[in-house]
Design a protein around this motif. Structure first.
Motif, PDB file in Angstrom:
ATOM      1  N   TRP A 237       0.802  -1.220   0.000  1.00  0.00           N
ATOM      2  CA  TRP A 237       0.000   0.000   0.000  1.00  0.00           C
ATOM      3  C   TRP A 237       0.841   1.279   0.000  1.00  0.00           C
ATOM      4  CZ3 TRP A 237      -4.938   0.723  -1.148  1.00  0.00           C
ATOM      5  CH2 TRP A 237      -5.770  -0.401  -1.176  1.00  0.00           C
TER       6      TRP A 237
ATOM      7  N   HIS B 104       0.245   1.266  -8.254  1.00  0.00           N
ATOM      8  CA  HIS B 104      -0.490   2.459  -7.834  1.00  0.00           C
ATOM      9  C   HIS B 104      -0.676   3.422  -9.002  1.00  0.00           C
ATOM     10  CE1 HIS B 104      -0.823   2.026  -3.406  1.00  0.00           C
ATOM     11  NE2 HIS B 104       0.201   1.195  -3.577  1.00  0.00           N
TER      12      HIS B 104
ATOM     13  N   GLU C  16     -10.730  -2.907  -2.884  1.00  0.00           N
ATOM     14  CA  GLU C  16     -11.300  -1.832  -2.074  1.00  0.00           C
ATOM     15  C   GLU C  16     -12.118  -0.841  -2.906  1.00  0.00           C
ATOM     16  OE1 GLU C  16      -8.800   0.019   0.782  1.00  0.00           O
ATOM     17  OE2 GLU C  16      -8.214  -1.887   1.737  1.00  0.00           O
ATOM     18  N   PRO C  17     -11.642  -0.365  -4.057  1.00  0.00           N
ATOM     19  CA  PRO C  17     -12.497   0.497  -4.872  1.00  0.00           C
ATOM     20  C   PRO C  17     -13.783  -0.195  -5.344  1.00  0.00           C
ATOM     21  CG  PRO C  17     -10.218   0.729  -5.541  1.00  0.00           C
ATOM     22  CD  PRO C  17     -10.261  -0.404  -4.570  1.00  0.00           C
TER      23      PRO C  17
ATOM     24  N   ARG D 232     -16.149   0.081  -2.601  1.00  0.00           N
ATOM     25  CA  ARG D 232     -16.686   1.444  -2.500  1.00  0.00           C
ATOM     26  C   ARG D 232     -17.715   1.720  -3.590  1.00  0.00           C
ATOM     27  NH1 ARG D 232     -11.134   2.520  -0.985  1.00  0.00           N
ATOM     28  NH2 ARG D 232     -11.079   3.104   1.230  1.00  0.00           N
TER      29      ARG D 232
ATOM     30  N   HIS E 162      -5.685  -3.804   5.964  1.00  0.00           N
ATOM     31  CA  HIS E 162      -5.944  -2.508   5.345  1.00  0.00           C
ATOM     32  C   HIS E 162      -7.443  -2.266   5.207  1.00  0.00           C
ATOM     33  CE1 HIS E 162      -5.823   0.802   2.402  1.00  0.00           C
ATOM     34  NE2 HIS E 162      -4.640   1.038   2.915  1.00  0.00           N
ATOM     35  N   ALA E 163      -8.188  -3.278   4.797  1.00  0.00           N
ATOM     36  CA  ALA E 163      -9.643  -3.120   4.654  1.00  0.00           C
ATOM     37  C   ALA E 163     -10.288  -2.784   5.992  1.00  0.00           C
ATOM     38  CB  ALA E 163     -10.262  -4.390   4.068  1.00  0.00           C
TER      39      ALA E 163
ATOM     40  N   GLY F 214      -8.941  -1.197   8.422  1.00  0.00           N
ATOM     41  CA  GLY F 214      -8.616   0.191   8.714  1.00  0.00           C
ATOM     42  C   GLY F 214      -9.455   1.179   7.930  1.00  0.00           C
ATOM     43  N   GLN F 215      -9.967   0.733   6.791  1.00  0.00           N
ATOM     44  CA  GLN F 215     -10.815   1.583   5.952  1.00  0.00           C
ATOM     45  C   GLN F 215     -12.300   1.389   6.235  1.00  0.00           C
ATOM     46  OE1 GLN F 215      -9.452   3.845   3.602  1.00  0.00           O
ATOM     47  NE2 GLN F 215      -7.627   3.294   4.779  1.00  0.00           N
ATOM     48  N   GLY F 216     -12.623   0.466   7.130  1.00  0.00           N
ATOM     49  CA  GLY F 216     -14.022   0.188   7.430  1.00  0.00           C
ATOM     50  C   GLY F 216     -14.742  -0.540   6.314  1.00  0.00           C
ATOM     51  N   LEU F 217     -14.013  -1.338   5.545  1.00  0.00           N
ATOM     52  CA  LEU F 217     -14.594  -2.061   4.419  1.00  0.00           C
ATOM     53  C   LEU F 217     -14.722  -3.550   4.748  1.00  0.00           C
ATOM     54  CD1 LEU F 217     -12.564  -0.399   1.518  1.00  0.00           C
ATOM     55  CD2 LEU F 217     -14.967   0.025   2.112  1.00  0.00           C
TER      56      LEU F 217
END
Length: 241
Positions: free
Chosen positions: A22, A32, A77-78, A81, A102-103, A105-108
């Motif tokens: 990341w 990225h 992740e996108p 979203r 990571h997910a 931490g992103q609330g996913l």
């Protein structure tokens, strides 16, 4: 992804990069830079296939998505979203550990699985994606067949991969690895698939290719869609008929 498709050496190579995945300036910096362009293509195909409004923030609401070879979740992740119920699978357990962390931490809420795609519970998905993966598997035909088996009847499958050309050998393998743009050992040029070869595998799995475009460097934007397919290309497939 049955046992014949996972290459343990490839899994180990990418698993070793998990902690850095990341970091946009780390070993995955090239991914990225590629990701916004790939996402633009995916969104374009989603809107066209399901007649979605391009201004809609969650065009995948109520749909399921499967990202195969998901790494640490750069695409998963996108997709989440965008509203999809996302499942990600990767051959490297280290990547899945990084993806879950990571997910969270992103609330996913993304369902991540390490290992074989064939080991997942039986299910099909509205959207199946696999970005820069088919060139790393041991059996591309078996891999594409497994992807196709996971595609819902009215679903969409989107793949991206490097092309096997003289230019890709010079730039993606020799130059990029020499200057450190990608980690050494990332690419084996002999495994790259030309568009006609990948199309043949897709058609052999009972799907038809409905769109294809090049992904090439851009001095202004880093990468752009359209134009030359000499380095990399994306394609979209669906069930025949």
């Amino acid at each position: 992804m049955n046992a014949a498709t996972i290459d343990p050496q490839e899994a180990a190579h990418f698993g070793a990069l998990a902690a850095d995945w990341w970091d946009p300036r780390g070993s995955s910096a090239m991914l990225h830079r590629l990701n916004p362009v790939r996402l633009a293509y995916i969104r374009e195909q989603i809107d066209a296939h399901w007649h979605a409004d391009s201004r809609e923030r969650r065009p995948l609401a109520g749909r399921s998505a499967l990202d195969v070879g998901c790494g640490a979740g750069l695409l998963a992740e996108p997709l989440a979203r965008m509203g999809a119920a996302v499942t990600g699978v990767d051959a490297a357990p280290e990547n899945i550990g990084a993806a879950r962390a990571h997910a969270a931490g992103q609330g996913l809420a993304i369902a991540y699985h390490a290992g074989e795609l064939a080991a997942l519970p039986p299910a099909t998905f509205d959207l199946v994606t696999s970005m820069e993966v088919v060139e790393h598997v041991a059996d591309p035909a078996a891999f594409v067949a497994e992807l196709a088996a996971r595609l819902a009847p009215e679903g969409l499958m989107i793949l991206s991969t490097p092309n096997r050309t003289t230019l890709s050998k010079l730039l993606l393998v020799e130059a990029a690895e020499r200057v450190g743009a990608v980690p050494r050992g990332t690419h084996d040029w002999d495994r790259f698939l030309r568009p006609d070869e990948l199309t043949g595998l897709i058609e052999g799995a009972g799907l038809e290719v409905v769109d294809r475009t090049g992904l090439s460097p851009s001095p202004a934007r880093g990468f752009k869609l359209g134009g030359s397919e000499a380095l990399n290309y994306l394609l979209t497939a669906r069930r025949r008929g």
